[in-house]
Design an enzyme around this catalytic site. Sequence first.
Site, mmCIF file in Angstrom:
data_model
loop_
_atom_site.group_PDB
_atom_site.id
_atom_site.type_symbol
_atom_site.label_atom_id
_atom_site.label_comp_id
_atom_site.label_asym_id
_atom_site.label_seq_id
_atom_site.Cartn_x
_atom_site.Cartn_y
_atom_site.Cartn_z
ATOM 1 N N LYS A 198 26.864 15.298 62.346
ATOM 2 C CA LYS A 198 25.480 15.679 62.427
ATOM 3 C C LYS A 198 24.504 15.626 63.746
ATOM 4 O O LYS A 198 23.739 15.825 63.866
ATOM 5 C CB LYS A 198 24.703 14.651 61.337
ATOM 6 C CG LYS A 198 25.254 15.061 59.972
ATOM 7 C CD LYS A 198 24.813 14.080 58.928
ATOM 8 C CE LYS A 198 25.234 14.228 57.441
ATOM 9 N NZ LYS A 198 24.731 15.213 56.839
ATOM 10 N N LYS A 245 13.518 19.965 51.943
ATOM 11 C CA LYS A 245 12.129 18.818 51.826
ATOM 12 C C LYS A 245 11.396 18.950 52.724
ATOM 13 O O LYS A 245 10.127 19.079 52.669
ATOM 14 C CB LYS A 245 12.618 17.622 51.737
ATOM 15 C CG LYS A 245 13.764 17.560 50.278
ATOM 16 C CD LYS A 245 14.544 16.174 50.329
ATOM 17 C CE LYS A 245 15.574 15.960 49.292
ATOM 18 N NZ LYS A 245 16.547 15.000 49.173
ATOM 19 N N THR A 256 20.098 19.294 52.153
ATOM 20 C CA THR A 256 18.764 19.326 51.444
ATOM 21 C C THR A 256 17.692 18.840 52.003
ATOM 22 O O THR A 256 16.480 19.097 51.767
ATOM 23 C CB THR A 256 19.022 18.780 49.858
ATOM 24 O OG1 THR A 256 19.369 17.582 50.118
ATOM 25 C CG2 THR A 256 19.925 19.607 49.167
ATOM 26 N N HIS A 290 31.857 20.379 48.255
ATOM 27 C CA HIS A 290 30.756 20.000 48.992
ATOM 28 C C HIS A 290 30.938 19.484 50.345
ATOM 29 O O HIS A 290 30.266 19.192 51.224
ATOM 30 C CB HIS A 290 30.116 18.493 48.375
ATOM 31 C CG HIS A 290 29.528 18.692 47.194
ATOM 32 N ND1 HIS A 290 27.986 19.122 47.372
ATOM 33 C CD2 HIS A 290 29.523 18.675 45.891
ATOM 34 C CE1 HIS A 290 27.567 19.188 46.040
ATOM 35 N NE2 HIS A 290 28.452 18.992 45.177
ATOM 36 N N LYS A 312 19.601 11.588 58.483
ATOM 37 C CA LYS A 312 20.803 12.072 57.964
ATOM 38 C C LYS A 312 21.757 10.560 57.884
ATOM 39 O O LYS A 312 21.484 9.754 58.883
ATOM 40 C CB LYS A 312 21.534 12.975 59.078
ATOM 41 C CG LYS A 312 20.728 14.067 59.368
ATOM 42 C CD LYS A 312 21.102 15.444 58.505
ATOM 43 C CE LYS A 312 20.289 16.553 58.650
ATOM 44 N NZ LYS A 312 20.309 17.476 57.634
ATOM 45 N N ARG A 313 22.754 10.707 56.940
ATOM 46 C CA ARG A 313 23.890 10.046 57.265
ATOM 47 C C ARG A 313 24.210 9.943 58.695
ATOM 48 O O ARG A 313 24.372 10.968 59.174
ATOM 49 C CB ARG A 313 24.801 10.019 56.188
ATOM 50 C CG ARG A 313 24.445 9.411 54.814
ATOM 51 C CD ARG A 313 25.369 9.931 53.813
ATOM 52 N NE ARG A 313 25.644 11.118 53.587
ATOM 53 C CZ ARG A 313 26.678 12.110 54.271
ATOM 54 N NH1 ARG A 313 27.489 11.579 54.865
ATOM 55 N NH2 ARG A 313 26.645 13.272 54.067
#
Length: 828
Positions: free
Chosen positions: A560, A662, A658, A363, A554-555
């Site tokens: 990110k 969505k 993901t 992952h 997002k975290r």
Amino acid sequence: MSRPLSDQERRKQISIRGIVGAESVAELKRGFNRHLHFTLVKDRNVATPRDYYFALAHTVRDHLVGRWIRTQQYYYEKDPKRIYYLSLEFYMGRTLQNTMINLGLQNACDEAVYQVSIPPGVRTALGGIQACFLDSMATLGHLQPRYEYGIFNQKIRDGWQVEEADDWLRHGNPWEKARPEYMLPVHFYGRVEHSASGAKWIDTQVVLALPYDTPVPGYMNNTVNTMRLWSARAPNDFNLRDFNVGDYIQAVLDRNLAENISRVLYPNDNFFEGKELRLKQEYFVVAATLQDIIRRFKASKFGSTDSVRTVFDSFPDQVAIQLNDTHPAMAIPELMRIFVDIEKLPWDKAWDITKRTFAYTNHTVLPEALERWPVDLVEKLLPRHLQIIYEINQRHLDHIASLFPNDVDRLRRMSLIEEGDTKRINMAHLCIVGSHAVNGVAKIHSEIVKTQVFEDFAELEPEKFQNKTNGITPRRWLLLCNPGLAELIAEKIGEDYVRDLSQLTKLHAFVDDDLFIREVAKVKQENKVKFALYLEKEYKVKINPSSMFDVHVKRIHEYKRQLMNCLHIITMYNRKPPRPEGTGCPRAAPAAPGYHMAKMIIKLINAVAQVVNNDPMVGSKLKVIFLENYRVSLAEKVIPATDLSEQISTAGTEASGTGNMKFMLNGALTIGTMDGANVEMAEEAGEENLFIFGMRVEDVTELDRKGYNAQLYYDRLPELKQAVDQIKSGFFSPKDPNLFHDVVNMLFHHDRFKVFADYEAYVKCQEKVSELYLNSKAWTKMVIRNIAAAGKFSSDRTIKEYARDIWHVEPSDLKIPPPNEPRAVGGN
């Protein structure tokens, strides 16, 4: 402005959410009143909203139980291959409404709740990738610890993140069923004794694993699978003769130490912390699960506790175990220990069976996230497992040496044991060597796994490496969270798309249909009005629902690049007046508690929001909101209301994502880099229908080769310089001008994720977004093209690929009869 539909109007929309029959409503009302009375021991005079929620949850659960038992009976009789998905965490979200939808009960429940005059909003007010997979899987056990405390509740105080305990079990959990009759011992510490008859792990400390089962219903197919969570319990067998009363009390208090194993979830999944408690959690879930799997393999028929299978040759034909990341990697040496030490299989046979049973999903490619357990810690906690890992490694290295004689560097790179100041076990290497299949979770990620991260292993066994692009469940992420859009789609293409999301391609026929364009825009506007009202109530911020909702959830992590978004907000602010249409900019995501830079980023975003939101020159044109305590139930509100989805990680760092899927399914457009699943989203929808910008993976590699110099961009781009200088000078932190010194220092000297390098392209791309947003019709046509292209990203498709290519089972459209129909007994 169109107003959101009332519950009464919603109830009239019946197509995909279950047709209301008078009998089912009467039955649900009876069940509700019975549970309020007998289960909760309350009457209407003293019942609280939580009591009403529990009464309704128990009523819905009653409808699950018959299907749940029948599913288990079916599996025992047919004896199919069973798939076990091992994960240390599942973000399930709320269960009640999802269960109603999957059982086709939602409208009947709405009507029953309405008829028994419950105060409005009780159900709705009280009602992650692994959770999507559970929704999509058929024959499955899912195993993890039953944490008493979840990831943590995030509160923002004075712009800073403060963590509060997530005591999610405080009021009980109506969905779980404890199974004390299946309690199992798990061993720790001790020593290993070798004799002629083999190795024995002795003098261990024992902790008991108590299973809790939660039903996971399939969509309208009468199948209810099981998610099994394990809770740690201390054994009762301390010897009372040796105690005086004081020692007895101390011994009881010491039980807490054993039970701490399942007390709390470690929140940081992008940074490896080598804590003993975490390793205990990982082994605890693995040891309990494997005992459970072997017990089930040995028994044959339903209810039988006698072992009927004693030969393990057929084990991989009956059992597949998917390792979700490296967290459950100890399952590999544990299964070897069971086969070799307890079942007395010869090593080679045990290893062959083990490899054919396990498969590993990677992952992350971030090196700091990969688990590397210190040998000393493993030796203390799991001494026999360390010996087995050494033996696995020795045989593995002998094999490599025979293929590549004298290549010492290759042996070092491929070893399971890393030498250095602290000897460590590389758990990803253990997973690769001990599995028959290894997969990444998006095409680009799987390619990086193969060609960069595990290049030596892929060269050795290229056929072992696969891709399985992640997916999301359309039940929760469309039907449940966006019923208006789900209905609109059903009116155009029928209801079957809920089971087969690829049918969304039929929407391409309606891209130029003016009425459909208006209806899609209207549903989005209703969702935005609803979310704006929620923000006003919860966050005391008024935003204009006709402004663009530009959302980054997002975290918080440097890769990110929330900081790049923040710099763009400052740039828009400096251009006063900003985007002519205005923009709502909700930001959301918790930082792991120990992660200093993430907390500074949160503080910076909140500090910028404080200045922007209170500047009268800006007014309602630009609002910045940090959504605290982001969670599944908040995602269900914000995603349907979003216009622009931010997917802006540095190319080559995000495995898949993901959230991007969505947002796409719910009618948002994407601004993003060519990273993770964005690449495939652009493939499906056409790159011209996403706002793609910035460096590609090869550009990042080239920049690394040349050397990234942040100063060059700062000197060349006046707007970037202005924004950075404002952060540096204390414009956003006048009381403490040096507050963000660490952030600025990181951006100039330690930014592995190259924010400045993509800043200019990002700002220009955002200008294109603003321009298109002013043309509502063109924007909505692009939205429809995106929804029509979202079919690939269903977790149903993902799971079918795992089933076919990795687990070697045919996903059956199995139809278990409902509980009220007689069951065919026997059969072949």
